[in-house]
Enzyme design. Structure first.
Site, PDB file in Angstrom:
ATOM      1  CE  LYS A   1      59.325 -92.134 -42.635  1.00 19.29           C
ATOM      2  NZ  LYS A   1      59.629 -93.595 -42.675  1.00 19.29           N
TER       3      LYS A   1
ATOM      4  CE1 TYR B   1      64.902 -92.609 -43.653  1.00 14.27           C
ATOM      5  CE2 TYR B   1      63.881 -91.511 -45.514  1.00 14.27           C
ATOM      6  CZ  TYR B   1      63.801 -92.035 -44.236  1.00 14.27           C
ATOM      7  OH  TYR B   1      62.603 -91.989 -43.556  1.00 14.27           O
TER       8      TYR B   1
ATOM      9  CG  ASN C   1      57.422 -96.335 -41.579  1.00 17.98           C
ATOM     10  OD1 ASN C   1      57.592 -95.280 -42.190  1.00 17.98           O
ATOM     11  ND2 ASN C   1      58.417 -97.025 -41.057  1.00 17.98           N
TER      12      ASN C   1
ATOM     13  CG  HIS D   1      62.744 -89.917 -39.698  1.00 22.08           C
ATOM     14  ND1 HIS D   1      63.633 -90.948 -39.891  1.00 22.08           N
ATOM     15  CD2 HIS D   1      63.448 -88.924 -39.094  1.00 22.08           C
ATOM     16  CE1 HIS D   1      64.832 -90.582 -39.442  1.00 22.08           C
ATOM     17  NE2 HIS D   1      64.740 -89.360 -38.966  1.00 22.08           N
TER      18      HIS D   1
ATOM     19  CD  GLU E   1      67.923 -88.118 -38.569  1.00 22.53           C
ATOM     20  OE1 GLU E   1      68.251 -89.254 -38.934  1.00 22.53           O
ATOM     21  OE2 GLU E   1      66.963 -87.897 -37.802  1.00 22.53           O
TER      22      GLU E   1
HETATM   23  P1  DAT Z   1      63.164 -96.239 -38.741  1.00 22.71           P
HETATM   24  O1  DAT Z   1      62.360 -95.323 -39.631  1.00 22.71           O
HETATM   25  O2  DAT Z   1      62.293 -96.983 -37.773  1.00 22.71           O
HETATM   26  O3  DAT Z   1      64.325 -95.546 -38.086  1.00 22.71           O
HETATM   27  P2  DAT Z   1      65.120 -97.417 -40.551  1.00 22.71           P
HETATM   28  O4  DAT Z   1      65.971 -96.211 -40.261  1.00 22.71           O
HETATM   29  O5  DAT Z   1      65.738 -98.765 -40.412  1.00 22.71           O
HETATM   30  O6  DAT Z   1      63.781 -97.391 -39.676  1.00 22.71           O
HETATM   31  O7  DAT Z   1      64.561 -97.317 -42.052  1.00 22.71           O
HETATM   32  C1  DAT Z   1      64.132 -96.070 -42.539  1.00 22.71           C
HETATM   33  C2  DAT Z   1      62.854 -96.277 -43.299  1.00 22.71           C
HETATM   34  O8  DAT Z   1      63.080 -97.145 -44.406  1.00 22.71           O
HETATM   35  C3  DAT Z   1      61.732 -96.949 -42.512  1.00 22.71           C
HETATM   36  O9  DAT Z   1      61.005 -96.039 -41.720  1.00 22.71           O
HETATM   37  C4  DAT Z   1      60.889 -97.523 -43.609  1.00 22.71           C
HETATM   38  C5  DAT Z   1      61.917 -97.916 -44.653  1.00 22.71           C
HETATM   39  N1  DAT Z   1      62.242 -99.329 -44.521  1.00 22.71           N
HETATM   40  C6  DAT Z   1      62.984 -99.912 -43.563  1.00 22.71           C
HETATM   41  N2  DAT Z   1      63.077-101.232 -43.738  1.00 22.71           N
HETATM   42  C7  DAT Z   1      62.368-101.498 -44.859  1.00 22.71           C
HETATM   43  C8  DAT Z   1      62.078-102.678 -45.585  1.00 22.71           C
HETATM   44  N3  DAT Z   1      62.536-103.864 -45.193  1.00 22.71           N
HETATM   45  N4  DAT Z   1      61.302-102.564 -46.688  1.00 22.71           N
HETATM   46  C9  DAT Z   1      60.834-101.363 -47.102  1.00 22.71           C
HETATM   47  N5  DAT Z   1      61.081-100.208 -46.462  1.00 22.71           N
HETATM   48  C10 DAT Z   1      61.833-100.270 -45.366  1.00 22.71           C
HETATM   49 MG    MG Z   2      66.004 -94.715 -38.919  1.00 20.90          MG
END
Ligand code: DAT
Ligand code: MG
Length: 136
Positions: free
Chosen positions: A9, A49, A112, A115, A126
């Site tokens: 990212k 997303y 974070n 991805h 994807e």
């Molecule tokens: P991952 O990236 O571990 O697959 P995800 O698909 O649930 O997680 O969410 C995609 C991204 O969205 C994640 O990397 C960071 C952001 N995200 C997830 N939960 C969040 C939250 N509670 N607050 C802010 N950003 C969040």
């Molecule tokens: Mg995810």
């Protein structure tokens, strides 16, 4: 052979973590099959997303992803989807184990670093979105 989609990212790119992250996947034994530096548009980030479109953090997430170049990659190898997720660590860096990428390099869920596809099905989708002309 199984493949996954991994994206460094904008914060990971800006902080100079590209080499470190690629190195972790290489040393594990996975094979890099596609790689490009790309800045994506809002509509593209929303597509990537789309499953999270109803979440309260969706707009902030999209703004973050389009804030600078990302490194989009295809990695290949046995069990790469699940093992890739382990290498990355838990979504919220507060819960990511030390030794994982997020555990070692992140503090905030909204920054974070990386991805990774969460299933073989997501990986196929994807990779098709990010590498529509194949792994070039
Ligand atoms: P991952 O990236 O571990 O697959 P995800 O698909 O649930 O997680 O969410 C995609 C991204 O969205 C994640 O990397 C960071 C952001 N995200 C997830 N939960 C969040 C939250 N509670 N607050 C802010 N950003 C969040
Ligand atoms: Mg995810």
């Amino acid at each position: 052979m199984e493949q996954t989609f991994i994206m460094i990212k904008p914060d990971g790119v800006q902080r100079g973590l590209v080499g470190e992250i690629i190195s972790r996947f290489e040393k594990k034994g996975f094979t890099l099959k596609g790689l490009k530096l790309q800045t994506v548009e809002q509509s593209f980030a929303e597509k990537h997303y789309e499953d999270l479109a109803t979440k309260p953090f969706f707009s902030g997430l999209v703004e973050y992803i389009i804030s600078g170049p990302v490194v989009a990659m295809i990695w290949e190898g046995k069990g790469v989807v699940a093992t890739g997720r382990k290498i990355i660590g838990a979504t919220n860096p507060a819960a990511s184990e030390p030794g994982t990428i997020r555990g070692d390099f992140a503090i905030h869920v909204g920054r974070n670093v990386i991805h990774g596809s969460d299933s073989v099905e997501s990986a196929t989708k994807e990779i098709g979105l990010w590498f529509p002309d194949g792994p070039n």
